[in-house]
Design a protein around this motif. Sequence first.
Motif, PDB file in Angstrom:
ATOM      1  N   MET A  33      46.299  -5.416  80.523  1.00 30.23           N
ATOM      2  CA  MET A  33      45.575  -6.663  80.716  1.00 30.23           C
ATOM      3  C   MET A  33      44.092  -6.337  80.658  1.00 30.23           C
ATOM      4  SD  MET A  33      47.541  -8.596  83.793  1.00 30.23           S
ATOM      5  CE  MET A  33      49.289  -8.921  83.700  1.00 30.23           C
ATOM      6  N   ILE A  89      40.620  -8.141  81.701  1.00 26.66           N
ATOM      7  CA  ILE A  89      40.148  -9.290  82.473  1.00 26.66           C
ATOM      8  C   ILE A  89      38.633  -9.185  82.630  1.00 26.66           C
ATOM      9  CG2 ILE A  89      40.298 -10.491  84.701  1.00 26.66           C
ATOM     10  CD1 ILE A  89      43.192  -9.537  84.909  1.00 26.66           C
ATOM     11  N   ASP A  90      37.973 -10.323  82.571  1.00 26.27           N
ATOM     12  CA  ASP A  90      36.523 -10.403  82.740  1.00 26.27           C
ATOM     13  C   ASP A  90      36.157  -9.879  84.123  1.00 26.27           C
ATOM     14  OD1 ASP A  90      33.850 -11.093  83.069  1.00 26.27           O
ATOM     15  OD2 ASP A  90      34.117 -13.189  82.486  1.00 26.27           O
ATOM     16  N   GLU A  91      35.495  -8.733  84.153  1.00 29.02           N
ATOM     17  CA  GLU A  91      35.169  -8.081  85.422  1.00 29.02           C
ATOM     18  C   GLU A  91      34.130  -8.843  86.249  1.00 29.02           C
ATOM     19  OE1 GLU A  91      32.893  -4.367  85.245  1.00 29.02           O
ATOM     20  OE2 GLU A  91      32.468  -4.836  83.157  1.00 29.02           O
ATOM     21  N   ILE A  98      40.242 -13.195  89.308  1.00 33.83           N
ATOM     22  CA  ILE A  98      40.816 -12.028  88.644  1.00 33.83           C
ATOM     23  C   ILE A  98      42.289 -11.894  89.017  1.00 33.83           C
ATOM     24  CG2 ILE A  98      40.821  -9.495  88.603  1.00 33.83           C
ATOM     25  CD1 ILE A  98      37.736  -9.622  88.786  1.00 33.83           C
ATOM     26  N   THR A 154      44.317 -14.716  87.419  1.00 35.20           N
ATOM     27  CA  THR A 154      44.460 -14.484  85.976  1.00 35.20           C
ATOM     28  C   THR A 154      45.543 -13.441  85.715  1.00 35.20           C
ATOM     29  OG1 THR A 154      42.152 -15.103  85.576  1.00 35.20           O
ATOM     30  CG2 THR A 154      43.221 -13.737  83.898  1.00 35.20           C
ATOM     31  N   ALA A 155      45.515 -12.345  86.464  1.00 34.65           N
ATOM     32  CA  ALA A 155      46.524 -11.296  86.291  1.00 34.65           C
ATOM     33  C   ALA A 155      47.917 -11.821  86.625  1.00 34.65           C
ATOM     34  CB  ALA A 155      46.182 -10.090  87.162  1.00 34.65           C
ATOM     35  N   ILE A 168      44.998  -2.631  84.273  1.00 35.34           N
ATOM     36  CA  ILE A 168      44.075  -3.763  84.131  1.00 35.34           C
ATOM     37  C   ILE A 168      42.718  -3.169  83.794  1.00 35.34           C
ATOM     38  CG2 ILE A 168      43.004  -5.737  85.255  1.00 35.34           C
ATOM     39  CD1 ILE A 168      45.558  -6.082  86.875  1.00 35.34           C
ATOM     40  N   ASP A 204      47.082 -15.117  76.616  1.00 34.90           N
ATOM     41  CA  ASP A 204      45.675 -15.294  76.958  1.00 34.90           C
ATOM     42  C   ASP A 204      45.545 -16.374  78.025  1.00 34.90           C
ATOM     43  OD1 ASP A 204      45.401 -17.941  75.585  1.00 34.90           O
ATOM     44  OD2 ASP A 204      45.503 -16.752  73.755  1.00 34.90           O
ATOM     45  N   TYR A 242      37.760 -16.962  77.156  1.00 31.03           N
ATOM     46  CA  TYR A 242      38.886 -16.271  77.774  1.00 31.03           C
ATOM     47  C   TYR A 242      38.480 -15.566  79.066  1.00 31.03           C
ATOM     48  CZ  TYR A 242      41.132 -17.190  73.350  1.00 31.03           C
ATOM     49  OH  TYR A 242      41.662 -17.817  72.248  1.00 31.03           O
ATOM     50  N   LEU A 243      39.303 -15.738  80.088  1.00 25.51           N
ATOM     51  CA  LEU A 243      39.130 -15.021  81.347  1.00 25.51           C
ATOM     52  C   LEU A 243      39.866 -13.684  81.275  1.00 25.51           C
ATOM     53  CD1 LEU A 243      39.756 -17.947  83.870  1.00 25.51           C
ATOM     54  CD2 LEU A 243      37.660 -17.336  82.666  1.00 25.51           C
ATOM     55  N   GLY A 244      40.964 -13.694  80.533  1.00 29.36           N
ATOM     56  CA  GLY A 244      41.747 -12.474  80.398  1.00 29.36           C
ATOM     57  C   GLY A 244      42.724 -12.573  79.254  1.00 29.36           C
TER      58      GLY A 244
END
Length: 140
Positions: A10, A12-14, A21, A24-25, A62, A89, A117-119
């Motif tokens: 995955m 993901i936008d840190e 987060i 999203t995961a 991740i 996504d 996109y967030l992730g």
Amino acid sequence: MDLQNEKCVMVIDETLPLGIIANTAAIMGITLGKQKHEVVGADVYDKTGNGHLGIIAFPVPILKGNPDVIKAIREKLYEPEFSDLTVVDFSDLAKGCKTYDEFTRKMQDTSETELNYLGIAICGAKKKVNKLTGSMALLR
């Protein structure tokens, strides 16, 4: 399925808040589980006989991303070379919807280029997944 040559990651936008987060995961993981049910192991039992549902048979790292990196990966995943990978996504459009009906309606009126996109979760042949994400750092 050869689990030795299968990989899921995955990205993901840190910069997102920790709760987003995690959400999203979770959302991407549930969808991956539906799409790739064969990677979930059998239920297990502890010493006292209590059952525990099976979990994925290999790690899912991740990785740190940002909106530009995630967008670039998502665009590459539309290329024929990567068409056999499973891709989930999660966008700001999805995050902003209260119901799935609202999400499907809004998505039908939105171009992919408009999505932020967030992730993104990617699962498939380890070589292809590594080609896209192999140099990325873990999100910690």
